[in-house]
Enzyme design. Structure first.
Site, short mmCIF file in Angstrom:
data_model
loop_
_atom_site.label_atom_id
_atom_site.label_comp_id
_atom_site.label_asym_id
_atom_site.label_seq_id
_atom_site.Cartn_x
_atom_site.Cartn_y
_atom_site.Cartn_z
N GLY A 239 0.74 -1.35 0.04
CA GLY A 239 -0.12 -0.09 0.08
C GLY A 239 0.85 1.22 0.04
N GLU A 273 3.71 -7.01 1.66
CA GLU A 273 3.22 -7.62 0.35
C GLU A 273 3.33 -6.05 -0.52
OE1 GLU A 273 -0.78 -8.23 1.24
OE2 GLU A 273 -0.11 -10.39 2.28
N CYS A 344 -13.23 4.45 -28.88
CA CYS A 344 -14.47 5.35 -28.87
C CYS A 344 -15.31 5.22 -27.49
CB CYS A 344 -15.44 4.68 -30.07
SG CYS A 344 -14.63 4.41 -31.50
N1 LLP Z 1 -1.91 -6.74 -0.57
C1 LLP Z 1 -3.15 -6.85 -0.81
C2 LLP Z 1 -4.18 -7.86 -0.01
C3 LLP Z 1 -3.79 -6.10 -1.80
O1 LLP Z 1 -4.91 -6.38 -2.24
C4 LLP Z 1 -2.68 -5.29 -2.59
C5 LLP Z 1 -3.35 -4.55 -3.69
C6 LLP Z 1 -1.56 -5.41 -2.31
C7 LLP Z 1 -0.87 -6.06 -1.13
C8 LLP Z 1 -0.38 -4.40 -3.15
O2 LLP Z 1 -0.66 -3.10 -3.11
P1 LLP Z 1 0.34 -2.04 -3.36
O3 LLP Z 1 1.59 -1.92 -2.45
O4 LLP Z 1 0.54 -2.27 -4.68
O5 LLP Z 1 -0.34 -0.81 -3.01
N2 LLP Z 1 -5.38 -0.93 -9.53
C9 LLP Z 1 -5.30 -0.31 -8.47
C10 LLP Z 1 -4.51 -0.89 -7.30
C11 LLP Z 1 -5.36 -1.88 -6.78
C12 LLP Z 1 -4.77 -2.38 -5.45
C13 LLP Z 1 -5.02 -3.85 -5.07
N3 LLP Z 1 -4.49 -4.46 -4.10
C14 LLP Z 1 -4.57 1.00 -8.94
O6 LLP Z 1 -4.00 1.07 -10.23
O7 LLP Z 1 -4.17 1.92 -8.35
#
Ligand code: LLP
Length: 421
Positions: A239, A273, A344
């Site tokens: 996150g 993660e 489109c």
């Molecule tokens: N762990 C879990 C349980 C998650 O659901 C996620 C992301 C992560 C780790 C990794 O999060 P990160 O470090 O990448 O923030 N498509 C969206 C982002 C969706 C994130 C989904 N879960 C975007 O383009 O901003």
């Protein structure tokens, strides 16, 4: 910092000039930098140095095998959310005991696949899932380590579509109600309760929400130990946000210091993660201008990349910085332009109201910060083939996903008997 820089006025990916790469592979294409991937992984790992830590790269951010392998070579495990992702991380060489299986909707067949091929831990998100996992494990005479994801009801302060830690979100089990789920898990055959998991959202640009959520998770570990559970893992999720050219998120080292403060004395293995933080700024999307279309109000720069290649601006109103491949193109008088694709839909806008010097047809442009949630979220909308992915390392480059051919695009469609000639 990344490794996409101008050298003699020409944008390079590490030591590869992008015009030559565009000539070689065609446009649009995503381009990933090995050195940037390594750098981001190392910065994150160093921020947590001294702690008992496992880093599980969230493969959903970018599941290209070359990206996963590059990070696995740095020591990363994988956080996966589907059988497809498990298969990808296996193919990239991640050991089964470095894979964490997350997600709210794991099917029994996906659970069975994970148990048969080996897995470090399931992060369980509901009681029905827990019961299903116990059944599937029992049927195989297996036992599986789990963490239960708790929902701390903390507002991550990010876009509502990528916020996961409020009680109205589908993720996790609200704490403290989850205590009874832990109690139940302890009675179920095939289940070893090992940990607490938490993940409150993506692209967080403040430490405060993390800290509030982590304090709740740490209290949960203590409470659960009092309840008699042997909790020795705490999965703090991903996150941490990245700079898209607007907000400046906290540094990994400030994040690491906060983690150390909040978890001091807990005596627990910490798991992380991260997805976006590692890959976002290690990737760009290179596109060519097809037309420049003036209108009364603004100028439209129409590129060969579109919302199907980078959905983030359409879906989350996300900002991606746009820069020209030839630096000289940025020196003219700025005008307000929308950079749009050929799809489109009015929402097919890659960059809106940008004050830049207007490019010319055939110019190459780069959308930065496109290493995360870009290629993985691409579609073939408007029957546009998926575009190539290229990885560079120093002066070398390799196509790490072929551009989809029109034959491949059509190959999965079949006509029913009654429509065949
Ligand atoms: N762990 C879990 C349980 C998650 O659901 C996620 C992301 C992560 C780790 C990794 O999060 P990160 O470090 O990448 O923030 N498509 C969206 C982002 C969706 C994130 C989904 N879960 C975007 O383009 O901003």
């Amino acid at each position: 910092m990344d490794h996409f820089t101008y050298k003699n006025g020409v944008l390079h990916a590490e030591d590869v000039p992008l015009p030559a790469l565009a000539e070689a592979v065609g446009t649009p294409f995503y381009c990933y930098s090995t050195a940037t991937l390594q750098r981001h992984y190392r910065i994150f790992a160093e921020a947590l140095a001294g702690l008992d830590v496992g880093i599980y790269y969230a493969v959903k951010a970018n599941d290209n095998l070359a990206v996963i392998r590059t990070l696995a070579n740095e020591g990363a495990g994988a956080d996966v959310v589907s059988e497809g992702e498990i298969r990808k991380v296996h193919a990239a060489g991640v050991a089964p005991d470095k894979i964490v299986f997350s997600g709210v909707g794991k099917t029994r067949s996906e659970m069975a696949f994970a148990l048969e091929t080996g897995i470090l831990q399931f992060n369980v998100e509901s009681e029905p899932e827990l019961e299903a996992l116990s059944d599937v494990a029992q049927a195989r005479n297996a036992s599986v380590d789990i963490a239960i994801r708790i929902n701390p009801d903390v507002d991550a302060g990010t876009h509502h579509k990528i916020s996961t830690g409020r009680k109205e979100n589908k993720f996790g089990i609200p704490w403290p109600e989850a205590r009874s789920t832990f109690a139940k898990a302890a009675t179920l055959p095939g289940i070893n309760v090992r940990g607490v998991a938490i993940h409150i959202g993506s692209q967080l640009t403040q430490l405060g929400p993390f800290e509030r959520a982590f304090e709740i998770a740490v209290d949960a570990v203590r409470q659960l130990r009092n309840d008699g559970h042997q909790i020795d893992r705490l999965d703090l999720g991903g996150g941490l946000g990245v700079p898209y050219g607007v907000a400046d998120p906290p540094s990994p080292s400030d994040y690491g210091d906060m983690v150390k403060r909040v978890t001091a004395g807990l005596d627990c293995r910490l798991m992380f993660e991260p997805g976006r933080l590692i890959v976002a700024n290690a990737g760009i999307l290179v596109t060519r201008v097809i037309y420049v279309k003036p209108s009364a109000d603004k100028t439209f720069v129409i590129t060969d990349a579109a919302m199907n290649d980078l959905i983030r601006p359409t879906l989350y109103s996300a900002y991606h910085e746009v820069i020209p491949v030839l630096q000289a193109r940025s020196t003219g008088t700025p005008r307000t332009v929308d950079i749009v694709g050929p799809v489109c839909e009015t929402g097919d806008i890659l960059a809106e109201n940008r004050d830049i010097s207007v490019p010319l047809a055939d110019d190459l442009l780069v959308l930065r910060t496109a290493g995360a949630y870009a290629a993985v979220m691409a579609s073939t909308y408007n029957a546009r083939p998926l575009v190539a992915e290229v990885m560079v390392r120093g002066t070398a480059h390799a196509v790490v996903r072929e551009r989809q051919t029109y034959e491949a695009l059509l190959s999965t469609n079949t006509l029913p008997d009654w429509l065949s000639p």
